[in-house]
Write a protein that holds these residues in place. Structure first.
Motif: not given
Ligand code: CA
Ligand code: C2E
Ligand code: CA
Ligand code: CA
Length: 277
Positions: A177-180, A234-236
């Motif tokens: 699941v992206d952009d959670f 964790a992205e970004g």
């Molecule tokens: Ca994302």
């Protein structure tokens, strides 16, 4: 929306930005881009925080326009999503990623490649069959393909989406699941979905740990993932301080400029060999 998308994008030059915002791409141009092979994928590693090992890569689309230069995906993916053209874009991304899986396996790089999937793809009734055929055609192991589905798209038609995701997971494809944290998905469904990872949106990650609210949400999201038996990415992640914080709260994986920007395939291979070799 355009501005928000731009911020979250690779730092393209201001001239190019101005040019593209002035004349937004048309579907015709995008179609030509596919036909003329102007699209390609770059890969951004996902590293395991415990030991820094690379354990995955996200495929991110790049469009090199012959006269306008680099057009970031935030400028054309949303446009494509308004039409069936997104199906061609996704097909291109899947094929390209599968080709890369085959090539990297030959070099001993055995990590899953994650492809971004749009809401519209999950609503195609035959989407999982389509992917099953491609997996067969390219002869890859399904475990090396990962699909990132945005949290927002999960709730559009929950019945259909869950059904399609179950079929995909049944094929052994990894689902994330992206952009959670941005999509208001119901917690009631989250533990029923056949997902292996939640990717915590960069808006929470980049503001942590200085912003106590963002850091709190990040920490709760990591705990939530663990409580339902899955992993958190964790992205970004843009600097060392964030990385250290992620380590302290037990976040499993990280992705971001602090590790590296998305890389062209050859650059990714050298980078991987320096890291994992
Ligand atoms: Ca994302
Ligand atoms: P996303 O899936 O959330 O991808 C993460 C975006 O954050 C990427 O932007 C990536 O380059 C950027 N990023 C990575 N590390 C950092 C960091 O440390 N700081 C910051 N500020 N940004 C970072 P990109 O490549 O411009 O892609 C933007 C969006 O376009 C993606 O967001 C995704 O929603 C969409 N996209 C990209 N490629 C594809 C594709 O092949 N298919 C579909 N359907 N969507 C795609
Ligand atoms: Ca993604
Ligand atoms: Ca995003």
């Amino acid at each position: 929306i355009a501005e928000e998308k731009l911020q979250d994008s690779f730092p393209y030059s201001p001239e190019i930005m101005a040019a593209t915002t002035e004349n937004l791409v048309t579907l015709g141009e995008l179609k030509k881009a596919i036909e003329h092979c102007e699209l390609s994928l770059h890969y951004q590693p996902k590293v395991r925080i415990a030991d820094g090992m690379v354990c995955g890569a996200e495929a991110l689309m790049r469009w090199t326009h012959p006269t306008r230069g680099n057009i970031p995906p935030g400028m054309f993916i949303p446009r494509a999503e308004q039409s069936t053209l997104i199906q061609l874009i996704t097909e291109f991304a899947l094929k390209q990623a599968m080709e890369q899986i085959v090539v990297w396996e030959r070099y001993g790089i055995r990590i899953p490649i994650a492809v971004n999937i749009s809401t519209r793809n999950l609503l195609q009734p035959d989407f999982s069959d389509f992917i099953a055929k491609l997996i067969d055609q390219y002869g890859i192991r399904a475990e090396l393909l990962e699909l990132e589905v945005t949290e927002g798209s999960l709730m559009v038609d929950i019945e259909q989406t869950v059904a399609e995701m179950m079929k995909l997971a049944g094929l052994k494809i990894i689902m994330s699941v992206d952009d959670f944290g941005t999509g208001y998905s119901s917690l009631q469904y989250l533990h029923k979905l056949p997902i292996s990872f939640i990717k915590i949106d960069q808006s929470f990650v980049s503001r942590s740990p200085a912003d106590r609210g963002a850091a709190g949400i990040l920490e709760v999201a990591v705990d939530l993932a663990h409580k339902i038996g899955i992993k958190a990415i964790a992205e970004g992640v843009e600097d060392e301080k964030v990385y250290t914080f992620l380590h302290s709260i037990g976040c499993d994986m990280a992705q971001g400029y602090a590790i590296t920007h998305p890389l062209a395939p050859d650059a990714f291979k050298s980078w991987y060999e320096r890291c994992n070799g």
